[in-house]
Design an enzyme around this catalytic site. Structure first.
Site, PDB file in Angstrom:
ATOM      1  N   GLY A   6       0.871  -1.212  -0.133  1.00  0.00           N
ATOM      2  CA  GLY A   6       0.064  -0.128  -0.007  1.00  0.00           C
ATOM      3  C   GLY A   6       0.914   1.296   0.046  1.00  0.00           C
ATOM      4  O   GLY A   6       0.510   2.409   0.540  1.00  0.00           O
ATOM      5  N   ALA A   7       1.951   1.227  -0.785  1.00  0.00           N
ATOM      6  CA  ALA A   7       3.068   2.246  -0.616  1.00  0.00           C
ATOM      7  C   ALA A   7       2.800   3.450  -1.736  1.00  0.00           C
ATOM      8  O   ALA A   7       3.623   4.252  -2.075  1.00  0.00           O
ATOM      9  CB  ALA A   7       4.424   1.785  -0.991  1.00  0.00           C
ATOM     10  N   ASP A  56      -1.800  -8.157  -5.961  1.00  0.00           N
ATOM     11  CA  ASP A  56      -3.049  -7.786  -4.967  1.00  0.00           C
ATOM     12  C   ASP A  56      -2.860  -8.450  -3.848  1.00  0.00           C
ATOM     13  O   ASP A  56      -2.703  -9.552  -3.770  1.00  0.00           O
ATOM     14  CB  ASP A  56      -4.091  -8.181  -5.887  1.00  0.00           C
ATOM     15  CG  ASP A  56      -5.417  -8.157  -4.998  1.00  0.00           C
ATOM     16  OD1 ASP A  56      -5.283  -7.879  -3.586  1.00  0.00           O
ATOM     17  OD2 ASP A  56      -6.676  -8.369  -5.509  1.00  0.00           O
ATOM     18  N   ASN A  83       1.338  -2.201   5.211  1.00  0.00           N
ATOM     19  CA  ASN A  83       0.678  -1.118   5.175  1.00  0.00           C
ATOM     20  C   ASN A  83      -0.955  -0.822   4.616  1.00  0.00           C
ATOM     21  O   ASN A  83      -1.695  -0.026   4.859  1.00  0.00           O
ATOM     22  CB  ASN A  83       1.429   0.184   4.857  1.00  0.00           C
ATOM     23  CG  ASN A  83       0.705   1.204   4.792  1.00  0.00           C
ATOM     24  OD1 ASN A  83       0.314   2.166   5.575  1.00  0.00           O
ATOM     25  ND2 ASN A  83       0.301   1.965   3.667  1.00  0.00           N
ATOM     26  N   SER A 136      -4.565   0.383  13.793  1.00  0.00           N
ATOM     27  CA  SER A 136      -5.284   1.205  13.811  1.00  0.00           C
ATOM     28  C   SER A 136      -5.848   1.603  15.199  1.00  0.00           C
ATOM     29  O   SER A 136      -6.322   0.719  15.982  1.00  0.00           O
ATOM     30  CB  SER A 136      -6.443   1.436  12.725  1.00  0.00           C
ATOM     31  OG  SER A 136      -7.380   2.679  13.135  1.00  0.00           O
ATOM     32  N   TYR A 149     -13.580  -2.217   9.364  1.00  0.00           N
ATOM     33  CA  TYR A 149     -12.199  -1.569   9.401  1.00  0.00           C
ATOM     34  C   TYR A 149     -11.493  -2.002  10.887  1.00  0.00           C
ATOM     35  O   TYR A 149     -10.593  -2.542  11.141  1.00  0.00           O
ATOM     36  CB  TYR A 149     -12.073  -0.332   9.121  1.00  0.00           C
ATOM     37  CG  TYR A 149     -10.907   0.267   9.167  1.00  0.00           C
ATOM     38  CD1 TYR A 149      -9.794   0.043   8.134  1.00  0.00           C
ATOM     39  CD2 TYR A 149     -10.393   1.175  10.100  1.00  0.00           C
ATOM     40  CE1 TYR A 149      -8.502   0.368   8.099  1.00  0.00           C
ATOM     41  CE2 TYR A 149      -9.034   1.961  10.292  1.00  0.00           C
ATOM     42  CZ  TYR A 149      -8.023   1.380   8.885  1.00  0.00           C
ATOM     43  OH  TYR A 149      -6.944   1.780   9.060  1.00  0.00           O
ATOM     44  N   ALA A 151     -12.734  -4.211  13.078  1.00  0.00           N
ATOM     45  CA  ALA A 151     -12.767  -5.848  13.037  1.00  0.00           C
ATOM     46  C   ALA A 151     -11.447  -6.319  12.367  1.00  0.00           C
ATOM     47  O   ALA A 151     -10.632  -6.975  13.179  1.00  0.00           O
ATOM     48  CB  ALA A 151     -13.785  -6.580  12.651  1.00  0.00           C
ATOM     49  N   ALA A 152     -11.055  -5.772  11.247  1.00  0.00           N
ATOM     50  CA  ALA A 152      -9.805  -6.226  10.606  1.00  0.00           C
ATOM     51  C   ALA A 152      -8.587  -5.630  11.396  1.00  0.00           C
ATOM     52  O   ALA A 152      -7.651  -6.699  11.608  1.00  0.00           O
ATOM     53  CB  ALA A 152      -9.864  -5.555   9.270  1.00  0.00           C
ATOM     54  N   LYS A 153      -8.508  -4.459  11.929  1.00  0.00           N
ATOM     55  CA  LYS A 153      -7.274  -4.005  12.604  1.00  0.00           C
ATOM     56  C   LYS A 153      -7.197  -4.683  13.828  1.00  0.00           C
ATOM     57  O   LYS A 153      -5.968  -4.678  14.346  1.00  0.00           O
ATOM     58  CB  LYS A 153      -7.588  -2.339  12.836  1.00  0.00           C
ATOM     59  CG  LYS A 153      -7.400  -1.788  11.429  1.00  0.00           C
ATOM     60  CD  LYS A 153      -6.186  -2.194  10.649  1.00  0.00           C
ATOM     61  CE  LYS A 153      -5.948  -1.332   9.509  1.00  0.00           C
ATOM     62  NZ  LYS A 153      -4.578  -1.602   8.925  1.00  0.00           N
TER      63      LYS A 153
END
Length: 284
Positions: A6-7, A56, A83, A136, A149, A151-153
């Site tokens: 994600g850069a 991906d 990231n 996060s 988001y 839940a994922a983090k």
């Protein structure tokens, strides 16, 4: 040799630049190929070593392709910064299945897929390795409109703590960073929600939300040889503030010999747990 997912922009681009400036050869990964290539081009023009890569990372195959590209270009993978992330904000009762699945796929599955692939290469090399996952505050404290988001983090935190224990015997550390920075992704948050968050983050003496570049020093430290002793930790950084988050722990406990009944819980729950629950509920 460092891989940053994600850069193509925001925090990821800032981290790729910082690592390259410290002498790392960097693979700039982003599913937006034009963005990844542009970041790599700019770094190369400054005399730094970087290539763009477009896999991906939300699939095992994509994550493995990314690591293979790093090995082909630079001979190995020493540092991985997970990231990559997306937002699909909506109140939980209105969230679609696609909005849930997309965020979980990138933010959680992608983090695991890349860490899994990187560890396999790091183990084969026999050299120390560093994995730094970007989490996060949504995952640490929850955030209205971000059930997917958050839940994922939160999952990233559990993954960090588990993998850190699994791979430390190979000289690999796994840590997480919870950044506070203004980015293009945060600009997608509705204005009313952003204003409320900005107000809650205000302080009379310090800046609590900074730029993507201000996140980089924490990543550089965790990626360094001297940080070998730091493992399974969650570091907060944003603006002027650096913090260390505790592992989840019991704050209050009670015992009922012979086990608990509904009546015993009714009698003891409020006097035993009430003050702690209220104080937690009132914290930012």
């Amino acid at each position: 040799m460092a891989v940053v997912t994600g850069a193509g922009q925001g925090i990821g681009a800032a981290l790729a630049r910082a690592l390259a400036a410290e002498g790392a050869r960097v693979v700039v990964n982003d599913i937006n190929g034009a963005n990844a290539d542009e970041v790599a081009r700019l770094l190369s023009e400054e005399g730094l070593q970087a290539i763009g890569e477009h896999s991906d990372i939300s699939s095992f195959d994509g994550a493995e392709a990314l690591m293979e590209a790093a090995v082909q270009a630079y001979g190995g993978v020493d540092i991985l910064v997970n990231n990559a992330g997306i937002l699909r904000d909506r109140m939980s009762f209105n969230m679609s299945e696609a909005e849930w699945d997309q965020v979980i796929a990138v933010c959680l599955k992608g983090t695991f897929a890349c860490a899994r692939a990187a560890v396999r290469h790091m183990r084969r090399s026999g050299k120390p390795g560093r994995i730094i996952n970007i989490s996060s505050r949504s995952g640490l404290r929850g955030s209205i409109g971000q059930a997917n988001y958050a839940a994922a983090k939160a999952g990233v935190l559990g993954l960090t703590r588990t993998m850190s224990r699994e791979v430390e015997k190979y000289g690999i550390t796994v840590n997480a960073i919870s950044p506070r920075a203004v980015t293009g992704m945060t600009d997608s948050v509705p204005d009313a929600v952003r204003r409320k968050k900005d107000a809650s983050w205000s302080d009379s003496s310090v800046v609590l939300r900074g730029s993507p570049a201000q996140v980089a020093p924490a990543v550089l430290y965790l990626a360094s040889e001297e940080a070998q002793w730091v493992n399974g930790q969650v570091i907060g950084i944003g603006g002027d503030k650096l913090s260390l988050w505790t592992h989840p722990r019991e704050t209050v406990e009670a015992y009922s010999f012979g086990g608990w009944t509904l009546q015993k819980i009714r009698e003891l729950f409020r006097p035993t747990f009430g003050s702690e629950l209220q104080s937690v509920g009132n914290k930012d």
